[in-house]
Scaffold this motif. Structure first.
Motif, mmCIF file in Angstrom:
data_model
loop_
_atom_site.group_PDB
_atom_site.id
_atom_site.type_symbol
_atom_site.label_atom_id
_atom_site.label_comp_id
_atom_site.label_asym_id
_atom_site.label_seq_id
_atom_site.Cartn_x
_atom_site.Cartn_y
_atom_site.Cartn_z
ATOM 1 N N HIS A 63 0.867 -1.176 0.000
ATOM 2 C CA HIS A 63 0.000 0.000 0.000
ATOM 3 C C HIS A 63 0.905 1.227 0.000
ATOM 4 N N ASP A 64 0.360 2.379 -0.314
ATOM 5 C CA ASP A 64 1.172 3.602 -0.393
ATOM 6 C C ASP A 64 1.807 3.904 0.955
ATOM 7 N N TRP A 65 3.131 3.854 0.996
ATOM 8 C CA TRP A 65 3.850 4.175 2.220
ATOM 9 C C TRP A 65 4.589 5.504 2.100
ATOM 10 N N ARG A 66 4.781 5.973 0.878
ATOM 11 C CA ARG A 66 5.529 7.227 0.694
ATOM 12 C C ARG A 66 4.757 8.444 1.205
ATOM 13 N N THR A 67 3.478 8.512 0.909
ATOM 14 C CA THR A 67 2.675 9.664 1.339
ATOM 15 C C THR A 67 2.605 9.779 2.864
#
Length: 65
Positions: A57-61
């Motif tokens: 899942h998106d971890w950068r944001t």
């Protein structure tokens, strides 16, 4: 069975986070908390998780990377 939350939740059962976590803490201490070190560790963990097919899942944001 423990239920994990967050962007790496699908990864924890595939790649155990303990060693990554310990190495990250050590590296952050040695680098005086450089965020670039944190981002490198997270990227490495994400890449390691993707290899056996864990859905990331998106971890950068949320981490500000």
């Amino acid at each position: 069975k423990k239920s994990f939350q967050g962007p790496f939740r699908a990864c924890h059962n595939v790649v155990k986070p303990h060693d990554f976590y310990r190495n990250c803490l050590s590296d952050l201490c040695l680098s005086d908390g450089a965020r670039s070190i944190l981002f490198q560790v997270l990227e490495t963990y994400a890449a390691t998780c993707r290899k056996p097919g864990a859905i990331m899942h998106d971890w950068r944001t949320p981490s500000g990377c």
